[in-house]
Design a protein around this motif. Structure first.
Motif, mmCIF file in Angstrom:
data_model
loop_
_atom_site.group_PDB
_atom_site.id
_atom_site.type_symbol
_atom_site.label_atom_id
_atom_site.label_comp_id
_atom_site.label_asym_id
_atom_site.label_seq_id
_atom_site.Cartn_x
_atom_site.Cartn_y
_atom_site.Cartn_z
ATOM 1 N N LEU A 326 0.851 -1.185 0.000
ATOM 2 C CA LEU A 326 0.000 0.000 0.000
ATOM 3 C C LEU A 326 0.888 1.237 0.000
ATOM 4 N N LEU A 327 0.595 2.194 -0.887
ATOM 5 C CA LEU A 327 1.267 3.493 -0.905
ATOM 6 C C LEU A 327 0.345 4.497 -0.226
ATOM 7 N N ARG A 328 0.746 4.949 0.955
ATOM 8 C CA ARG A 328 -0.081 5.899 1.707
ATOM 9 C C ARG A 328 0.015 7.294 1.093
ATOM 10 N N PRO A 329 -0.964 8.172 1.382
ATOM 11 C CA PRO A 329 -0.928 9.539 0.857
ATOM 12 C C PRO A 329 0.332 10.315 1.242
ATOM 13 N N ASP A 330 0.951 9.974 2.391
ATOM 14 C CA ASP A 330 2.161 10.691 2.808
ATOM 15 C C ASP A 330 3.425 10.136 2.145
ATOM 16 N N GLY A 331 3.273 9.150 1.268
ATOM 17 C CA GLY A 331 4.417 8.593 0.547
ATOM 18 C C GLY A 331 5.037 7.366 1.188
ATOM 19 N N SER A 332 4.647 7.025 2.406
ATOM 20 C CA SER A 332 5.173 5.830 3.059
ATOM 21 C C SER A 332 4.478 4.586 2.509
ATOM 22 N N VAL A 333 5.102 3.433 2.715
ATOM 23 C CA VAL A 333 4.546 2.182 2.212
ATOM 24 C C VAL A 333 4.515 1.132 3.325
ATOM 25 N N ARG A 334 3.641 0.183 3.166
ATOM 26 C CA ARG A 334 3.634 -1.014 4.003
ATOM 27 C C ARG A 334 3.038 -2.151 3.179
ATOM 28 N N TYR A 335 3.351 -3.377 3.566
ATOM 29 C CA TYR A 335 2.775 -4.518 2.870
ATOM 30 C C TYR A 335 1.271 -4.600 3.123
ATOM 31 N N PHE A 336 0.527 -5.032 2.105
ATOM 32 C CA PHE A 336 -0.862 -5.391 2.321
ATOM 33 C C PHE A 336 -0.906 -6.598 3.255
ATOM 34 N N THR A 337 -1.877 -6.618 4.144
ATOM 35 C CA THR A 337 -2.102 -7.827 4.926
ATOM 36 C C THR A 337 -2.783 -8.868 4.040
ATOM 37 N N VAL A 338 -2.834 -10.077 4.528
ATOM 38 C CA VAL A 338 -3.538 -11.132 3.790
ATOM 39 C C VAL A 338 -5.006 -10.759 3.617
#
Length: 393
Positions: A326-338
């Motif tokens: 997931l690309l957040r609006p602030d530019g940070s990322v994290r993996y999608f959960t299952v």
């Protein structure tokens, strides 16, 4: 109506087919983790696979389908796609994982009224054009089997000659329609392009075409510029971004499109608690656990919240490569959960996946969106029920 599901995976295609009104007589899958996922959801009675038989865990090449001859309405499946995938080695017919001949054998032995098969978009690349023709002609004439010492190119030539010069009784024959579809155009919150093959037995004389697309990017842009998209999601003004790469396209819109808007990542997962910062709430949802370690780099930048997600992937170019993010609006990322990934593939929330995060993401990366499968299967069932009249859509 009765069906057989080949190469079932985690069950996305088969679940969509079951929801359309088909009851599987056999479900075949070689991967034990996928079979465990199906078994777990069979026993709880909550999912869409409660009426499925115990999956046949093993190599499809060892399954004899002749007991089902004349008793099956639909055969479905996704033959392993690695030979044609952009993430694979592109060996096609030289790859031992090419299971198209087994899909054709299942059709030959069961003689279903129709079939639905799917594969990756890479199958349509120019590199595989000749083999693509071979696949279509094999499905058209499944009884014209390659000889033991006959290479696929020689078999193709024989199929072509039969196709152009046939006379008299035709034997088992199917009218095959292949199409490359973008799932987003059918309301799936993911830009997932797959090749779908639909075939009807020729003696049924059914006239069929793929269902019309119902959603579009233009409608999404209109909804974000002129509709209530942002207010509906309670997004503050500072975070309202249509996206620079679509700005010119949005500016050209002067009439509201007749289609529905593409569904976005926010549409699909916006009501789920943040697994990183709301872990206690997230624990109340199946398979919704934060996975650390996501990072962005060229070619792997994640999926913006306010567009359909990029294609979920499996293998070295998917999870380890970092694109399932997931690309957040602030530019940070994290993996999608299952669970978020399952939402993007339109699996129901009560469907549980078996295995570690990387394993379940592989299952999801290889899956067909349940809703896309359902849309196609409903159309096929309607035509099998009512015939090939021109009024059917």
């Amino acid at each position: 109506m009765k069906s057989i599901e080949l190469f079932a995976g985690a069950g996305g295609l088969g679940m969509g087919v079951s929801r359309a009104g088909f009851t599987p007589e056999a479900v075949i899958e070689w991967d034990r983790w996928c079979c465990d996922t199906i078994r777990e959801n069979r026993t709880d009675g909550l999912g869409l696979v409660g009426d499925w038989p115990e999956p046949i865990e093993g190599d499809v090449r060892s399954v004899d389908f002749r007991a089902h001859e004349g008793k099956i309405d639909l055969v479905t499946g996704g033959p392993p796609c690695q030979p044609f995938s952009l993430g694979g080695k592109h060996r096609a017919h030289l790859d031992s994982r090419d299971m198209w001949p087994e899909a054709v054998r299942a059709v030959r032995e069961t003689k279903p009224r129709a079939f639905i098969f799917e594969n990756v978009k890479g199958l349509t690349r120019e590199t595989f054009a000749t083999y693509f023709s071979h696949i279509v002609l094999q499905m058209t004439y499944p009884e014209l089997v390659a000889e033991s010492d006959e290479g696929w190119e020689s078999h193709l030539r024989r199929l072509e000659k039969h196709h152009t010069g046939r006379r008299g009784p035709r034997g088992l024959e199917y009218r095959v329609v292949p199409r490359s579809l973008n799932a987003a155009n059918y309301g799936i919150p993911q830009r997932r392009e797959r090749v779908i093959f639909v075939g009807f037995r020729a003696d049924l004389d059914i006239k069929w075409a793929f269902p019309l697309e119902t959603h579009s990017l233009e409608a999404l842009l209109w909804d974000q510029e002129n509709g209530d998209y942002w207010d509906r999601h309670k997004v503050r003004n500072a975070d309202r971004k249509v996206g620079d790469r679509h700005s010119e396209r949005a500016a050209r819109l002067d009439v509201k499109p007749k289609t529905a808007p593409w569904r976005t990542t926010r549409d699909a997962i916006g009501d789920l608690p943040d697994p990183e910062h709301e872990s206690r709430k997230a624990a109340n949802h199946n398979n919704h656990r934060f996975q650390p370690g996501a990072r962005s780099y060229p070619g792997h930048t994640g999926s913006p919240l306010d567009e359909p997600a990029k294609t979920l992937k499996a293998g070295v170019h998917g999870v380890p490569g970092g694109e399932n993010m997931l690309l957040r609006p602030d530019g940070s990322v994290r993996y999608f959960t299952v669970r978020e990934s399952a939402r993007l593939q339109t699996f129901p929330d009560n469907f549980r996946f078996h295995g570690a995060w990387s394993e379940t993401m592989r299952q999801l990366g290889n899956a067909v969106p349940v809703e896309l499968a359902n849309i196609i299967a409903r159309s096929v069932k309607r035509h099998l029920t009512l015939g090939g009249s021109d009024f059917l859509k």
